[in-house]
Design an enzyme around this catalytic site. Structure first.
Site, PDB file in Angstrom:
ATOM      1  N   VAL A  17       0.871  -1.175   0.000  1.00 55.17           N
ATOM      2  CA  VAL A  17       0.000   0.000   0.000  1.00 55.17           C
ATOM      3  C   VAL A  17       0.906   1.222   0.000  1.00 55.17           C
ATOM      4  O   VAL A  17       2.084   1.143   0.359  1.00 55.17           O
ATOM      5  CB  VAL A  17      -0.964   0.022   1.214  1.00 55.17           C
ATOM      6  CG1 VAL A  17      -2.054  -1.018   1.061  1.00 55.17           C
ATOM      7  CG2 VAL A  17      -0.230  -0.158   2.521  1.00 55.17           C
ATOM      8  N   SER A  18       0.344   2.366  -0.397  1.00 54.93           N
ATOM      9  CA  SER A  18       1.177   3.553  -0.592  1.00 54.93           C
ATOM     10  C   SER A  18       1.535   4.299   0.680  1.00 54.93           C
ATOM     11  O   SER A  18       2.532   4.987   0.731  1.00 54.93           O
ATOM     12  CB  SER A  18       0.473   4.515  -1.552  1.00 54.93           C
ATOM     13  OG  SER A  18       0.333   3.896  -2.804  1.00 54.93           O
ATOM     14  N   SER A  19       0.694   4.199   1.716  1.00 52.25           N
ATOM     15  CA  SER A  19       0.974   4.987   2.917  1.00 52.25           C
ATOM     16  C   SER A  19       0.685   4.200   4.185  1.00 52.25           C
ATOM     17  O   SER A  19       0.007   3.172   4.156  1.00 52.25           O
ATOM     18  CB  SER A  19       0.152   6.278   2.910  1.00 52.25           C
ATOM     19  OG  SER A  19      -1.225   5.973   2.912  1.00 52.25           O
ATOM     20  N   GLN A  22      -2.969   3.268   5.235  1.00 52.43           N
ATOM     21  CA  GLN A  22      -3.705   2.284   4.457  1.00 52.43           C
ATOM     22  C   GLN A  22      -3.323   0.897   4.961  1.00 52.43           C
ATOM     23  O   GLN A  22      -2.303   0.730   5.610  1.00 52.43           O
ATOM     24  CB  GLN A  22      -3.351   2.403   2.971  1.00 52.43           C
ATOM     25  CG  GLN A  22      -3.762   3.724   2.348  1.00 52.43           C
ATOM     26  CD  GLN A  22      -3.283   3.822   0.904  1.00 52.43           C
ATOM     27  OE1 GLN A  22      -2.172   3.427   0.587  1.00 52.43           O
ATOM     28  NE2 GLN A  22      -4.128   4.346   0.041  1.00 52.43           N
TER      29      GLN A  22
END
Length: 197
Positions: A17-19, A22
């Site tokens: 996931v990007s961050s 999340q």
């Protein structure tokens, strides 16, 4: 002595996931149904291929193993990186499987169609992202023309910046975290204000 080439390869899962806010729950639900031998997870942007868990997964993978990823965009955000990762793994005899797209890549000569599909899907994903960026630029240009867009606002006005610099000077550059908290800005912003004055 047993023949090591006859042993079944490991099934390795990779989720991203990007961050930090999340979670990988949706990806893990699909991956865990495969009976993984090992799972690697990253919470990092796909723009950078130097992700800790991805590097670890690639180092861990051996000939006969299969790296399983939920979808193409979880492995890389652009076509060049996607092809580079898949080719690096398949050249070492590691298969790469994407669940959402139902694609499997390996080093066999009969895998040309999958390679073509990978390039096409990656190209479409890249094209879609460029269209989104173009629409954003057009929207900003229209908003600027209408006088409705002024860009990102500065957190502090000129008077506050002077006060910030004065307090920092009086404290001899100490306790900058408290200073940032007092003005409701991040330490990165604080350093930026101090550098530009």
């Amino acid at each position: 002595m047993s023949n090591s080439t006859s042993t079944k390869g490991h099934v390795i899962g990779y989720a991203r996931v990007s961050s930090l806010d999340q979670d990988t729950a949706r990806q893990l639900e699909a991956l865990n149904q495969l009976g993984l031998d090992r799972l690697f997870e990253d919470k990092a942007s796909g723009k950078d291929i130097q992700r800790p868990a991805l590097k670890e997964a690639m180092a861990y993978a051996r000939t006969g193993d299969t790296l399983v990823v939920h979808s193409l965009d979880r492995l890389a955000r652009n076509l060049v990186d996607l092809l580079g990762i898949v080719e690096a793994l398949t050249a070492r005899g590691v298969s790469v499987r994407f669940l959402k797209e139902n694609l499997v890549f390996n080093h066999s000569e009969s895998n040309h169609f999958s390679a073509l599909m990978l390039q096409m899907l990656g190209a479409f994903a890249q094209f879609e992202r460029s269209l989104i960026r173009e629409r954003q630029r057009e929207g900003i240009a229209l908003a600027k023309a209408a006088g409705a867009y002024s860009g990102r606002k500065h957190a502090l006005n000129d008077e506050q910046v002077k006060e910030l610099v004065s307090l920092d000077s009086a404290n001899h550059g100490k306790n900058r975290k408290a200073l940032a908290d007092k003005f409701g800005i991040s330490r990165t912003s604080l350093y930026r204000y101090l550098e530009t004055t």
